[in-house]
Structure formats: C-alpha cells, structure tokens
Design a protein around this motif. Sequence first.
Motif, PDB file in Angstrom:
ATOM      1  N   ASN A 193       9.482  44.259  83.774  1.00  0.00           N
ATOM      2  CA  ASN A 193       9.668  43.164  84.738  1.00  0.00           C
ATOM      3  C   ASN A 193       8.762  41.958  84.503  1.00  0.00           C
ATOM      4  O   ASN A 193       9.113  40.839  84.868  1.00  0.00           O
ATOM      5  CB  ASN A 193       9.555  43.670  86.185  1.00  0.00           C
ATOM      6  N   ILE A 194       7.598  42.163  83.896  1.00  0.00           N
ATOM      7  CA  ILE A 194       6.696  41.028  83.666  1.00  0.00           C
ATOM      8  C   ILE A 194       7.311  39.975  82.743  1.00  0.00           C
ATOM      9  O   ILE A 194       7.203  38.765  83.018  1.00  0.00           O
ATOM     10  CB  ILE A 194       5.328  41.506  83.139  1.00  0.00           C
ATOM     11  N   PRO A 195       7.998  40.361  81.655  1.00  0.00           N
ATOM     12  CA  PRO A 195       8.643  39.318  80.837  1.00  0.00           C
ATOM     13  C   PRO A 195       9.680  38.503  81.607  1.00  0.00           C
ATOM     14  O   PRO A 195       9.868  37.313  81.315  1.00  0.00           O
ATOM     15  CB  PRO A 195       9.306  40.129  79.714  1.00  0.00           C
ATOM     16  N   LEU A 196      10.322  39.109  82.595  1.00  0.00           N
ATOM     17  CA  LEU A 196      11.291  38.374  83.409  1.00  0.00           C
ATOM     18  C   LEU A 196      10.590  37.290  84.229  1.00  0.00           C
ATOM     19  O   LEU A 196      11.104  36.181  84.390  1.00  0.00           O
ATOM     20  CB  LEU A 196      12.034  39.328  84.338  1.00  0.00           C
ATOM     21  N   ILE A 197       9.409  37.620  84.764  1.00  0.00           N
ATOM     22  CA  ILE A 197       8.645  36.644  85.536  1.00  0.00           C
ATOM     23  C   ILE A 197       8.102  35.550  84.619  1.00  0.00           C
ATOM     24  O   ILE A 197       8.266  34.350  84.876  1.00  0.00           O
ATOM     25  CB  ILE A 197       7.500  37.313  86.309  1.00  0.00           C
ATOM     26  N   VAL A 198       7.447  35.965  83.538  1.00  0.00           N
ATOM     27  CA  VAL A 198       6.862  35.000  82.606  1.00  0.00           C
ATOM     28  C   VAL A 198       7.931  34.054  82.064  1.00  0.00           C
ATOM     29  O   VAL A 198       7.734  32.831  81.983  1.00  0.00           O
ATOM     30  CB  VAL A 198       6.162  35.737  81.441  1.00  0.00           C
ATOM     31  N   GLY A 199       9.074  34.605  81.710  1.00  0.00           N
ATOM     32  CA  GLY A 199      10.136  33.798  81.109  1.00  0.00           C
ATOM     33  C   GLY A 199      10.787  32.819  82.060  1.00  0.00           C
ATOM     34  O   GLY A 199      11.428  31.859  81.616  1.00  0.00           O
ATOM     35  N   ASN A 200      10.611  33.030  83.361  1.00  0.00           N
ATOM     36  CA  ASN A 200      11.305  32.179  84.334  1.00  0.00           C
ATOM     37  C   ASN A 200      10.377  31.421  85.286  1.00  0.00           C
ATOM     38  O   ASN A 200      10.840  30.529  85.986  1.00  0.00           O
ATOM     39  CB  ASN A 200      12.286  33.024  85.139  1.00  0.00           C
ATOM     40  N   ALA A 201       9.091  31.766  85.308  1.00  0.00           N
ATOM     41  CA  ALA A 201       8.156  31.097  86.203  1.00  0.00           C
ATOM     42  C   ALA A 201       7.292  30.052  85.506  1.00  0.00           C
ATOM     43  O   ALA A 201       6.804  29.126  86.146  1.00  0.00           O
ATOM     44  CB  ALA A 201       7.248  32.122  86.878  1.00  0.00           C
ATOM     45  N   VAL A 206       1.111  33.357  86.119  1.00  0.00           N
ATOM     46  CA  VAL A 206       1.698  34.656  86.427  1.00  0.00           C
ATOM     47  C   VAL A 206       0.598  35.691  86.604  1.00  0.00           C
ATOM     48  O   VAL A 206      -0.337  35.760  85.794  1.00  0.00           O
ATOM     49  CB  VAL A 206       2.678  35.111  85.325  1.00  0.00           C
ATOM     50  N   LYS A 207       0.713  36.477  87.672  1.00  0.00           N
ATOM     51  CA  LYS A 207      -0.235  37.554  87.934  1.00  0.00           C
ATOM     52  C   LYS A 207       0.498  38.887  87.935  1.00  0.00           C
ATOM     53  O   LYS A 207       1.457  39.078  88.678  1.00  0.00           O
ATOM     54  CB  LYS A 207      -0.945  37.335  89.270  1.00  0.00           C
ATOM     55  N   ALA A 208       0.032  39.799  87.086  1.00  0.00           N
ATOM     56  CA  ALA A 208       0.560  41.163  87.051  1.00  0.00           C
ATOM     57  C   ALA A 208      -0.289  42.021  87.977  1.00  0.00           C
ATOM     58  O   ALA A 208      -1.501  42.114  87.806  1.00  0.00           O
ATOM     59  CB  ALA A 208       0.514  41.720  85.630  1.00  0.00           C
ATOM     60  N   ALA A 209       0.350  42.621  88.972  1.00  0.00           N
ATOM     61  CA  ALA A 209      -0.387  43.456  89.921  1.00  0.00           C
ATOM     62  C   ALA A 209       0.407  44.708  90.237  1.00  0.00           C
ATOM     63  O   ALA A 209       1.635  44.667  90.339  1.00  0.00           O
ATOM     64  CB  ALA A 209      -0.669  42.684  91.211  1.00  0.00           C
ATOM     65  N   GLY A 210      -0.310  45.801  90.380  1.00  0.00           N
ATOM     66  CA  GLY A 210       0.326  47.070  90.695  1.00  0.00           C
ATOM     67  C   GLY A 210       0.551  47.901  89.445  1.00  0.00           C
ATOM     68  O   GLY A 210       1.397  47.569  88.618  1.00  0.00           O
ATOM     69  N   GLY A 211      -0.239  48.957  89.258  1.00  0.00           N
ATOM     70  CA  GLY A 211      -0.014  49.881  88.154  1.00  0.00           C
ATOM     71  C   GLY A 211      -0.758  49.583  86.869  1.00  0.00           C
ATOM     72  O   GLY A 211      -0.613  50.321  85.890  1.00  0.00           O
ATOM     73  N   TYR A 215      -7.293  49.677  80.039  1.00  0.00           N
ATOM     74  CA  TYR A 215      -7.450  48.525  79.156  1.00  0.00           C
ATOM     75  C   TYR A 215      -6.212  48.289  78.299  1.00  0.00           C
ATOM     76  O   TYR A 215      -5.799  47.144  78.074  1.00  0.00           O
ATOM     77  CB  TYR A 215      -8.678  48.722  78.263  1.00  0.00           C
ATOM     78  N   GLN A 216      -5.605  49.387  77.836  1.00  0.00           N
ATOM     79  CA  GLN A 216      -4.446  49.244  76.958  1.00  0.00           C
ATOM     80  C   GLN A 216      -3.291  48.522  77.664  1.00  0.00           C
ATOM     81  O   GLN A 216      -2.663  47.633  77.088  1.00  0.00           O
ATOM     82  CB  GLN A 216      -3.979  50.625  76.464  1.00  0.00           C
ATOM     83  N   MET A 217      -3.026  48.901  78.920  1.00  0.00           N
ATOM     84  CA  MET A 217      -1.961  48.233  79.661  1.00  0.00           C
ATOM     85  C   MET A 217      -2.343  46.789  79.986  1.00  0.00           C
ATOM     86  O   MET A 217      -1.502  45.881  79.912  1.00  0.00           O
ATOM     87  CB  MET A 217      -1.648  48.995  80.948  1.00  0.00           C
ATOM     88  N   ALA A 218      -3.607  46.568  80.342  1.00  0.00           N
ATOM     89  CA  ALA A 218      -4.058  45.204  80.630  1.00  0.00           C
ATOM     90  C   ALA A 218      -3.884  44.313  79.407  1.00  0.00           C
ATOM     91  O   ALA A 218      -3.429  43.161  79.511  1.00  0.00           O
ATOM     92  CB  ALA A 218      -5.513  45.222  81.074  1.00  0.00           C
ATOM     93  N   GLU A 219      -4.214  44.840  78.247  1.00  0.00           N
ATOM     94  CA  GLU A 219      -4.081  44.100  76.999  1.00  0.00           C
ATOM     95  C   GLU A 219      -2.616  43.753  76.730  1.00  0.00           C
ATOM     96  O   GLU A 219      -2.292  42.636  76.304  1.00  0.00           O
ATOM     97  CB  GLU A 219      -4.651  44.943  75.862  1.00  0.00           C
ATOM     98  N   LYS A 220      -1.725  44.698  77.009  1.00  0.00           N
ATOM     99  CA  LYS A 220      -0.293  44.455  76.818  1.00  0.00           C
ATOM    100  C   LYS A 220       0.208  43.373  77.770  1.00  0.00           C
ATOM    101  O   LYS A 220       1.038  42.535  77.393  1.00  0.00           O
ATOM    102  CB  LYS A 220       0.487  45.751  77.017  1.00  0.00           C
ATOM    103  N   LEU A 224       1.869  39.677  76.930  1.00  0.00           N
ATOM    104  CA  LEU A 224       3.168  39.239  77.450  1.00  0.00           C
ATOM    105  C   LEU A 224       3.098  37.860  78.095  1.00  0.00           C
ATOM    106  O   LEU A 224       4.126  37.254  78.387  1.00  0.00           O
ATOM    107  CB  LEU A 224       3.697  40.252  78.472  1.00  0.00           C
ATOM    108  N   GLY A 225       1.883  37.373  78.355  1.00  0.00           N
ATOM    109  CA  GLY A 225       1.735  36.020  78.876  1.00  0.00           C
ATOM    110  C   GLY A 225       1.187  35.897  80.280  1.00  0.00           C
ATOM    111  O   GLY A 225       1.219  34.802  80.854  1.00  0.00           O
ATOM    112  N   VAL A 226       0.671  36.993  80.871  1.00  0.00           N
ATOM    113  CA  VAL A 226       0.124  36.875  82.224  1.00  0.00           C
ATOM    114  C   VAL A 226      -1.228  36.170  82.176  1.00  0.00           C
ATOM    115  O   VAL A 226      -1.958  36.231  81.183  1.00  0.00           O
ATOM    116  CB  VAL A 226      -0.008  38.241  82.933  1.00  0.00           C
ATOM    117  N   ASP A 227      -1.554  35.515  83.263  1.00  0.00           N
ATOM    118  CA  ASP A 227      -2.803  34.765  83.361  1.00  0.00           C
ATOM    119  C   ASP A 227      -3.857  35.485  84.193  1.00  0.00           C
ATOM    120  O   ASP A 227      -5.047  35.160  84.120  1.00  0.00           O
ATOM    121  CB  ASP A 227      -2.517  33.399  83.997  1.00  0.00           C
TER     122      ASP A 227
END
Length: 250
Positions: A193-201, A206-211, A215-220, A224-227
């Motif tokens: 879902n994050i690429p959908l937000i990044v690609g359209n917002a 963009v802030k990724a929150a929840g889950g 570090y590995q997921m944060a790096e990913k 993907l382009g989150v700030d």
Amino acid sequence: MEIHQFLDATYLKTAIQGGISEEKNLENVVELTQEAIQYQYKLVMIRAEYIPVVRDLLNQSNSKTLIGTVIGFHDGRATVSEKLKEAQKAIDLGADELDFVLNYTAFKNGNLALIDEEIIQCTKLSLGNMKVAKWIIETAALTNEEIVVISQRIKELVLAHFKQDAAQRVFVKSSTGFYCTENNEPNGATLENIPLIVGNAKPLQVKAAGGVRDYQMAEKMIALGVDRIGTSSAKQICTQENTTTKNNLY
C-alpha cells in the motif's frame, strides 16, 4: 543512513487501553521522551494531555526532537468543528505536528464535500500556525482503488488551496495502528500500500505508520519513498541500524 531522523516514536495508548494506572502511563511517556532525547528521534508522538510534560523534558535537554499529537483519533468521525477545536488546543499546548484522522467512513460513503472541508480547514489551521499537518487515511479500511483516490484528492486540495511550499508541510499517512482487521491481516503500512500512497500523494510528504517494527522494514519503506516512519519500535530500529552498520565494517 541516520534512520533516527525518519522516526516518529509513538506512544498513544491511554491508561485504560494499556490496563495500567494513569501514573504508569505518564511514566511510559516520560521514558519514551528520554529515549527520544538519547537517540535523537525526529519526533515524539503522544496524546495531547502529555504535551506540556514532554515539552519541559525536551527543553531541559536542548533537544531538537519535535512533538506530535493525534486529532480525531482513532476513527476520524469527529466533526470538522470538533477537529478544529481539538487541533487548536494541541497547538496552544505546544504541539509541532498534528496527525488528523481523516473521516474515512464518510469518504467510503461518498461524502466528499465533508472530506474536502475537513482537509482544507484543518490544513489551513495547521499551516496558519506554522505547524505540520498529516492526514491519516487508514489504509486497512480502504481498497487499493480508494487509497489511490484519497491520496490524489488530498494532494490536489493542498496544491490548489495553499502555496506550493505547503507540500513540504503536509503528509499523507497510512494508518493509526488501532484499526481492527479480520483474520489478523496487516492494519498499517505494507510494501503493497505504501507505493500507492507515494505514487499518488507526492509532492506531499508520506508517512508510513503501523507495522514497521524493525530496521529492515524501515529501510524498505524509505527506499519506497516515505519521508517519515511512525513506530512504537523506534529504539529497536535504531539499535538494529547500529548493529548492521558495525557488521558491514567487518
């Protein structure tokens, strides 16, 4: 990478939700703030009533860590007027950033006039007071198509009603982390879902929150382009980054 500068370290449970006393809940907030000072997180995300305590602790340490709080939490159904009053109170208490829960139920029901009004009015209040506004769209409650539509809508409204540089002070945020899903499905930021937000917002932030818990997921997510990343596992993420960096040196 200095991942600490991407992190909004989060503690939003009430004492009742945590099954603990008010005193212990305050202790948890203080502990998180002290941790934020040590690791130099970008921001501490807490309930509004704790803002004065957190502000005092940050000031005493000359910390640059910001303070954020949530508005309309956690289902977003508060009226526009109620959200504006809640936001103004948080601003008066000293919040730097305001994370508004979009009325995603109204959005799903097609009440776009209400959605447009709250986005415009609440963003106006935030920017007018030199604060950052983040719009939580609650991805787990939406279809992929709805994620795309609401991300585009927030972007278009902000760019149409505010100056171009407002894009740097308005976020689209994935989730509250409190949404109850069926069958333990993810209720927050995902690699889908994050690429959908990044690609359209974008050019909004963009802030990724929840889950995001390691570090590995944060790096990913950053790739993907989150700030910004909202997480209750900020210390673990920072510790894992340090370990990974040291291992890469050998």
